[in-house]
Write a protein that holds these residues in place. Structure first.
Motif, mmCIF file in Angstrom:
data_model
loop_
_atom_site.group_PDB
_atom_site.id
_atom_site.type_symbol
_atom_site.label_atom_id
_atom_site.label_comp_id
_atom_site.label_asym_id
_atom_site.label_seq_id
_atom_site.Cartn_x
_atom_site.Cartn_y
_atom_site.Cartn_z
ATOM 1 N N ALA A 77 -28.914 43.375 -32.199
ATOM 2 C CA ALA A 77 -27.671 43.550 -30.997
ATOM 3 C C ALA A 77 -28.448 42.609 -29.759
ATOM 4 O O ALA A 77 -27.755 41.901 -29.356
ATOM 5 N N GLN A 78 -29.854 42.609 -29.909
ATOM 6 C CA GLN A 78 -30.547 41.886 -28.781
ATOM 7 C C GLN A 78 -30.381 40.323 -28.846
ATOM 8 O O GLN A 78 -30.125 39.407 -28.099
ATOM 9 N N ARG A 79 -30.113 39.959 -30.251
ATOM 10 C CA ARG A 79 -30.071 38.584 -30.614
ATOM 11 C C ARG A 79 -28.687 38.053 -30.137
ATOM 12 O O ARG A 79 -28.579 37.059 -29.557
ATOM 13 N N ILE A 80 -27.699 38.762 -30.318
ATOM 14 C CA ILE A 80 -26.367 38.655 -29.863
ATOM 15 C C ILE A 80 -26.217 38.470 -28.486
ATOM 16 O O ILE A 80 -25.457 37.507 -27.994
ATOM 17 N N VAL A 81 -26.823 39.516 -27.856
ATOM 18 C CA VAL A 81 -26.649 39.522 -26.172
ATOM 19 C C VAL A 81 -27.262 38.138 -25.777
ATOM 20 O O VAL A 81 -26.817 37.437 -24.791
ATOM 21 N N ARG A 82 -28.524 37.796 -26.218
ATOM 22 C CA ARG A 82 -29.239 36.662 -25.617
ATOM 23 C C ARG A 82 -28.525 35.497 -26.418
ATOM 24 O O ARG A 82 -28.479 34.464 -25.226
ATOM 25 N N ALA A 83 -27.867 35.233 -27.446
ATOM 26 C CA ALA A 83 -27.054 34.242 -27.603
ATOM 27 C C ALA A 83 -25.741 34.080 -26.763
ATOM 28 O O ALA A 83 -25.638 32.970 -26.416
ATOM 29 N N LYS A 84 -25.376 34.964 -26.355
ATOM 30 C CA LYS A 84 -24.029 34.914 -25.555
ATOM 31 C C LYS A 84 -24.522 34.251 -24.071
ATOM 32 O O LYS A 84 -23.963 33.547 -23.412
ATOM 33 N N GLN A 85 -25.436 35.046 -23.432
ATOM 34 C CA GLN A 85 -26.240 34.564 -22.487
ATOM 35 C C GLN A 85 -26.597 33.193 -22.482
ATOM 36 O O GLN A 85 -26.343 32.249 -21.671
ATOM 37 N N LYS A 86 -27.167 32.764 -23.476
ATOM 38 C CA LYS A 86 -27.511 31.378 -23.771
ATOM 39 C C LYS A 86 -26.163 30.313 -23.566
ATOM 40 O O LYS A 86 -26.477 29.220 -22.901
ATOM 41 N N ILE A 87 -25.381 30.672 -24.384
ATOM 42 C CA ILE A 87 -24.065 29.864 -24.317
ATOM 43 C C ILE A 87 -23.489 29.744 -22.973
ATOM 44 O O ILE A 87 -23.063 28.648 -22.464
ATOM 45 N N ARG A 88 -23.446 30.575 -22.378
ATOM 46 C CA ARG A 88 -22.839 30.866 -20.994
ATOM 47 C C ARG A 88 -23.830 30.328 -20.001
ATOM 48 O O ARG A 88 -23.634 29.092 -19.084
ATOM 49 N N ASP A 89 -25.121 30.395 -19.961
ATOM 50 C CA ASP A 89 -26.264 29.805 -19.040
ATOM 51 C C ASP A 89 -26.231 28.271 -19.486
ATOM 52 O O ASP A 89 -26.349 27.504 -18.401
ATOM 53 N N ALA A 90 -26.303 27.728 -20.482
ATOM 54 C CA ALA A 90 -26.331 26.443 -20.741
ATOM 55 C C ALA A 90 -25.152 25.804 -20.805
ATOM 56 O O ALA A 90 -24.930 24.572 -21.061
ATOM 57 N N ARG A 91 -24.045 26.645 -20.582
ATOM 58 C CA ARG A 91 -22.859 25.918 -20.788
ATOM 59 C C ARG A 91 -22.607 25.008 -21.871
ATOM 60 O O ARG A 91 -22.027 24.035 -21.803
ATOM 61 N N ILE A 92 -22.724 25.816 -23.055
ATOM 62 C CA ILE A 92 -22.373 25.130 -24.489
ATOM 63 C C ILE A 92 -21.003 25.199 -24.641
ATOM 64 O O ILE A 92 -20.065 26.071 -24.435
ATOM 65 N N PRO A 93 -20.320 23.842 -24.819
ATOM 66 C CA PRO A 93 -19.040 23.939 -24.796
ATOM 67 C C PRO A 93 -18.429 24.381 -26.101
ATOM 68 O O PRO A 93 -19.067 24.163 -27.219
ATOM 69 N N TYR A 94 -17.161 24.997 -25.715
ATOM 70 C CA TYR A 94 -16.645 25.441 -27.255
ATOM 71 C C TYR A 94 -15.646 24.061 -27.508
ATOM 72 O O TYR A 94 -14.495 24.073 -27.258
ATOM 73 N N GLN A 95 -16.380 23.288 -28.406
ATOM 74 C CA GLN A 95 -15.360 22.054 -28.737
ATOM 75 C C GLN A 95 -15.952 21.678 -30.227
ATOM 76 O O GLN A 95 -16.899 22.184 -30.848
#
Length: 415
Positions: A158-176
């Motif tokens: 659960a912690q891994r999933i939460v941190r991954a979502k935060q990383k995608i949002r904070d780093a602005r990883i594009p959905y492309q």
């Protein structure tokens, strides 16, 4: 669904959720640019569907209806919250503008779920986080199921999933769609995801059913799409492995859903078309001389597929392939599987010595199949006391009901 919903509507909505919810979520993530916002929109869309479909009937294209409803529910939520955060109004305006301008012509990957897999496997994320996030978001596995696949604690996953979502949002990883030059570096994680998804479908980690055909079918479908996108040897190898394993599904359980071991399976039930397709892919991967561990595992599965029965299996080649696999990818689970082939080639004492060495290392101390394997070797050697203890340990560790019943039957047989 609420208990007061009419049963036919509930059944239809439940079926649409099982079939299309991951597709809808993947598209909503692309459209809304945020995992949590998309998940909230998905639930809002299905809630709206229950209300409106009861009145108007199920639309001709429920998936498109749900995507549209979810998108505009998200815009409405953002506008309501904009009273407290002005920046949300700008996001809502942009999403509404995108909705007006959007066309159905997408470049690159045609399926949003495959886009989502590559987004979840972005190199900016830790490897374990990539896999956990993909299993959760793309395949809708529960945290507990992912934890079983990782041999980890649910809280850790659960912690891994939460941190991954935060990383995608904070780093602005594009959905492309990744550029062709970027695809190879993401391939290892994507293949690992597909392998874990297929394994959860082929041998479920918990629950009433031994297998989950929906997950296996999803992994194979994604594997076929990936092969079209990137015809690399290891993509061929993994797809071949999944096809060969899937070919045995019908024989792995009896009419009551109980576990049937390989030695007792009716091989006439094996799907020869899947076997032929898998073997062709293995040949292509091997010919490239750039194959890896998935291709070797597929070659192991092919040896089973080619044998008329368990005794006539080429166990000597099986052990050699496991040795090559261990050199390429050292793993206690691979070593455990090798111990079974070794026991078939050299006798149960050789297998028992190998599995005892694995357990002594402590790496598979909580893996039920390690103890079940040890129990079987002890049973074959007439060491019933040790067999009983190992079966009881395996029974305490497994969460899959057909396996529990099988182990209980083995214990009764020892009596």
């Amino acid at each position: 669904m609420h208990d007061y919903e009419p049963r036919p509507l509930r059944d239809q909505v439940d079926a649409i959720y099982r079939r299309d919810s991951r597709r809808v979520l993947a598209t909503l993530i692309r459209l809304l640019g945020d995992f949590d916002r998309a998940e909230e929109a998905l639930h809002d869309a299905f809630a709206a569907a229950v209300e409106q479909w009861r009145r108007d009937g199920v639309p001709q294209n429920p998936r498109a209806w749900l995507v549209s409803a979810g998108r505009f529910k998200a815009i409405d939520h953002l506008r309501r919250r904009a009273r407290f955060n002005a920046s949300l109004e700008q996001i809502a305006q942009q999403l509404e503008l995108d909705a007006e301008e959007e066309t159905e012509e997408y470049e690159g990957l045609e399926d949003d779920r495959l886009r989502l897999v590559f987004t979840c496997c972005h190199p900016a994320l830790a490897a374990d986080a990539q896999v956990a996030l993909t299993l959760r978001e793309v395949c809708d596995l529960r945290t507990e199921e992912i934890a079983r696949a990782f041999l980890a604690q649910p809280a850790t996953i659960a912690q891994r999933i939460v941190r991954a979502k935060q990383k995608i949002r904070d780093a602005r990883i594009p959905y492309q769609v990744p550029e062709p030059t970027e695809l190879p570096q993401r391939l290892a994680s994507v293949l690992r995801v597909m392998y874990l998804v297929f394994n959860e479908g082929y041998a479920a980690s918990s629950g009433e059913s031994l297998t989950r055909g929906d997950l296996s079918a999803e992994a194979i479908r994604l594997g076929r799409q990936l092969l079209e996108l990137l015809p690399e040897p290891e993509v061929m190898g993994l797809l071949a492995l999944m096809l060969l394993q899937e070919s045995r599904r019908a024989a792995r359980t009896d009419a009551q859903g109980e576990l049937v071991l390989l030695e007792h399976q009716d091989r006439s039930l094996w799907d020869r078309a899947l076997i032929a397709e898998g073997r062709l892919l293995i040949g292509q991967a091997m010919a490239s001389r750039r194959f890896g561990p998935y291709t070797l595992q597929a070659a192991l599965a092919a040896l089973h597929a080619e044998a008329a029965d368990l005794p006539s299996t080429d166990w000597a080649s099986m052990v050699e392939l496991y040795d090559a696999l261990l050199r390429m990818q050292p793993s206690p689970v691979v070593a455990l599987n090798r111990s079974v082939a070794l026991a078939m080639r050299d006798g149960p004492e050789a297998g028992l010595a190998a599995v005892d060495a694995i357990l002594a290392s402590g790496e598979l101390a909580d893996y039920h199949l390690a103890h079940a394997t040890r129990a079987d070797f002890c049973r074959r050697l007439g060491r019933n006391g040790e067999a009983r203890a190992a079966y009881e340990r395996a029974l305490a560790l497994t969460r899959l009901e057909p396996e529990q019943r099988f182990l209980e039957q083995r214990l009764r047989e020892l009596d």
